[in-house]
Design a protein around this motif. Structure first.
Motif, mmCIF file in Angstrom:
data_model
loop_
_atom_site.group_PDB
_atom_site.id
_atom_site.type_symbol
_atom_site.label_atom_id
_atom_site.label_comp_id
_atom_site.label_asym_id
_atom_site.label_seq_id
_atom_site.Cartn_x
_atom_site.Cartn_y
_atom_site.Cartn_z
ATOM 1 N N ALA A 40 0.837 -1.198 0.000
ATOM 2 C CA ALA A 40 0.000 0.000 0.000
ATOM 3 C C ALA A 40 0.868 1.243 0.000
ATOM 4 N N ALA A 41 0.351 2.301 -0.634
ATOM 5 C CA ALA A 41 1.079 3.560 -0.675
ATOM 6 C C ALA A 41 1.209 4.119 0.735
ATOM 7 N N PRO A 42 2.316 4.820 1.035
ATOM 8 C CA PRO A 42 2.479 5.416 2.364
ATOM 9 C C PRO A 42 1.314 6.334 2.686
ATOM 10 N N ALA A 43 0.960 6.403 3.962
ATOM 11 C CA ALA A 43 -0.157 7.239 4.396
ATOM 12 C C ALA A 43 0.353 8.435 5.174
ATOM 13 N N THR A 44 -0.376 9.545 5.084
ATOM 14 C CA THR A 44 -0.039 10.742 5.837
ATOM 15 C C THR A 44 -0.548 10.600 7.264
ATOM 16 N N ALA A 45 -0.223 11.589 8.098
ATOM 17 C CA ALA A 45 -0.664 11.557 9.493
ATOM 18 C C ALA A 45 -2.180 11.610 9.602
ATOM 19 N N LEU A 54 -0.530 14.471 -2.516
ATOM 20 C CA LEU A 54 0.160 15.068 -3.656
ATOM 21 C C LEU A 54 -0.842 15.645 -4.649
ATOM 22 N N ALA A 55 -1.894 14.880 -4.949
ATOM 23 C CA ALA A 55 -2.903 15.346 -5.896
ATOM 24 C C ALA A 55 -3.611 16.594 -5.376
ATOM 25 N N GLU A 56 -3.906 16.607 -4.080
ATOM 26 C CA GLU A 56 -4.557 17.789 -3.494
ATOM 27 C C GLU A 56 -3.623 18.997 -3.551
ATOM 28 N N GLY A 57 -2.342 18.757 -3.339
ATOM 29 C CA GLY A 57 -1.375 19.848 -3.425
ATOM 30 C C GLY A 57 -1.295 20.415 -4.820
ATOM 31 N N GLN A 58 -1.305 19.543 -5.822
ATOM 32 C CA GLN A 58 -1.242 20.005 -7.211
ATOM 33 C C GLN A 58 -2.482 20.818 -7.573
ATOM 34 N N THR A 59 -3.644 20.376 -7.108
ATOM 35 C CA THR A 59 -4.881 21.107 -7.368
ATOM 36 C C THR A 59 -4.845 22.486 -6.718
ATOM 37 N N ALA A 60 -4.389 22.538 -5.474
ATOM 38 C CA ALA A 60 -4.314 23.815 -4.766
ATOM 39 C C ALA A 60 -3.311 24.750 -5.423
ATOM 40 N N LEU A 61 -2.197 24.192 -5.898
ATOM 41 C CA LEU A 61 -1.184 25.018 -6.549
ATOM 42 C C LEU A 61 -1.740 25.652 -7.815
ATOM 43 N N LYS A 62 -2.442 24.859 -8.609
ATOM 44 C CA LYS A 62 -3.034 25.380 -9.840
ATOM 45 C C LYS A 62 -4.066 26.470 -9.546
ATOM 46 N N ALA A 63 -4.758 26.346 -8.396
ATOM 47 C CA ALA A 63 -5.777 27.331 -8.016
ATOM 48 C C ALA A 63 -5.170 28.559 -7.344
ATOM 49 N N PHE A 73 1.682 19.322 0.108
ATOM 50 C CA PHE A 73 2.951 18.760 -0.359
ATOM 51 C C PHE A 73 3.815 18.324 0.827
ATOM 52 N N ARG A 74 3.784 19.075 1.914
ATOM 53 C CA ARG A 74 4.547 18.670 3.095
ATOM 54 C C ARG A 74 4.017 17.348 3.644
ATOM 55 N N GLU A 75 2.701 17.178 3.609
ATOM 56 C CA GLU A 75 2.117 15.897 4.025
ATOM 57 C C GLU A 75 2.643 14.768 3.145
ATOM 58 N N ALA A 76 2.641 15.012 1.844
ATOM 59 C CA ALA A 76 3.089 13.976 0.914
ATOM 60 C C ALA A 76 4.561 13.644 1.126
ATOM 61 N N VAL A 77 5.380 14.668 1.364
ATOM 62 C CA VAL A 77 6.805 14.441 1.600
ATOM 63 C C VAL A 77 7.023 13.670 2.896
ATOM 64 N N ALA A 78 6.262 14.034 3.934
ATOM 65 C CA ALA A 78 6.403 13.337 5.214
ATOM 66 C C ALA A 78 6.035 11.865 5.085
ATOM 67 N N ALA A 79 5.009 11.593 4.291
ATOM 68 C CA ALA A 79 4.571 10.210 4.122
ATOM 69 C C ALA A 79 5.485 9.430 3.192
ATOM 70 N N ASP A 80 6.049 10.121 2.205
ATOM 71 C CA ASP A 80 6.903 9.448 1.220
ATOM 72 C C ASP A 80 8.079 10.357 0.875
ATOM 73 N N ASP A 85 8.121 13.933 -7.026
ATOM 74 C CA ASP A 85 6.997 14.789 -7.396
ATOM 75 C C ASP A 85 6.558 15.660 -6.217
ATOM 76 N N ALA A 86 6.529 15.081 -5.029
ATOM 77 C CA ALA A 86 6.117 15.841 -3.850
ATOM 78 C C ALA A 86 7.137 16.924 -3.522
ATOM 79 N N GLN A 87 8.419 16.597 -3.626
ATOM 80 C CA GLN A 87 9.458 17.596 -3.370
ATOM 81 C C GLN A 87 9.397 18.722 -4.407
ATOM 82 N N PHE A 88 9.164 18.372 -5.652
ATOM 83 C CA PHE A 88 9.054 19.369 -6.717
ATOM 84 C C PHE A 88 7.853 20.270 -6.476
ATOM 85 N N GLY A 89 6.707 19.673 -6.162
ATOM 86 C CA GLY A 89 5.525 20.474 -5.878
ATOM 87 C C GLY A 89 5.738 21.386 -4.693
ATOM 88 N N LEU A 90 6.401 20.880 -3.650
ATOM 89 C CA LEU A 90 6.682 21.703 -2.480
ATOM 90 C C LEU A 90 7.568 22.882 -2.865
#
Length: 238
Positions: A40-45, A54-63, A73-80, A85-90
């Motif tokens: 299973a993919a890593p989970a956030t807190a 990551l997907a939510e971060g990308q959506t928020a960035l575009k908005a 993105f910090r959540e995604a980095v912490a989990a994985d 991609d998460a580091q780039f988005g951050l």
């Protein structure tokens, strides 16, 4: 670089660099679906998967919701931590908030995970440019061009650094190259306007700034205002 009375300390290319960062976007490598039977993919807190954050971060960035994008993105980095991609988005969310040192660290982390990723190299160059680290920024843009030599935006970015370094001959060569690669890229004409203004080439500067304003609606308001002010000054002989 010394400038006359019509030139601010930052010539306006800085604003355009941020626009090109937006063009580069986020998550150029994509996020692969989890194969059947894989762990299973890593989970956030909060229990979300790293991919969901990551997907939510990308959506928020575009908005343009930058604090929210940063948080996701910090959540995604912490989990994985190994997600480039998460580091780039951050990095993208941070640089647009002016958190340049943190953005630089995030981009470098992405490159450690995925070396040679041209979009990250270009965006790291943007952060370095904004920090005033011109030589390092030039190195990053040059590295990105090794992978994508026909990317007009990155050629322009390198030209903007050369203008700041007062290497006008190299800047002109690069701007002409970028124009040949993409004649509809507005930033190229902005850069040519600045270049010709610095060289005292009034007619050429007028033509370039007019072209920028013609094809660049929606560009950064600071750059648009600067181009209009330069045209006014040029046409009045100042």
């Amino acid at each position: 670089m010394r400038r006359g009375k019509h030139y601010p300390e930052t010539i306006g290319a800085l604003a355009l660099l941020v626009i090109l960062l937006m063009v580069a976007g986020c998550g150029g490598g994509g996020t692969s679906a989890q194969p059947s039977g894989a762990p299973a993919a890593p989970a956030t807190a909060t229990g979300r998967s790293a991919a969901a954050a990551l997907a939510e971060g990308q959506t928020a960035l575009k908005a343009g919701e930058l604090p929210l994008a940063e948080a996701r993105f910090r959540e995604a980095v912490a989990a994985d931590p190994k997600s480039a991609d998460a580091q780039f988005g951050l990095g993208n969310a941070l640089v647009q908030q002016g958190k340049l040192a943190e953005a630089e660290a995030a981009y470098k982390a992405a490159l450690t995970i995925r070396p040679g990723w041209a979009a990250v190299q270009a965006n790291l160059g943007v952060a370095l440019y904004q920090e005033g680290k011109l030589a390092e920024a030039a190195d990053m843009f040059s590295a990105a061009l090794k992978s994508q030599p026909d990317d007009a935006a990155t050629v322009y970015l390198l030209a903007a650094v050369r203008i700041q370094q007062n290497n006008l001959a190299e800047a002109e060569r690069l701007l002409n190259q970028a124009r040949d690669l993409n004649p509809r890229l507005p930033e190229v004409y902005y850069g040519l306007g600045v270049l010709h203004r610095l060289k005292g080439q009034q007619a050429e500067a007028i033509t370039a700034f007019e072209k920028f304003l013609e094809i660049g609606p929606g560009q950064d308001p600071t750059a648009m205002d600067y181009a209009r002010e330069e045209l006014k000054a040029l046409k009045s002989g100042q």
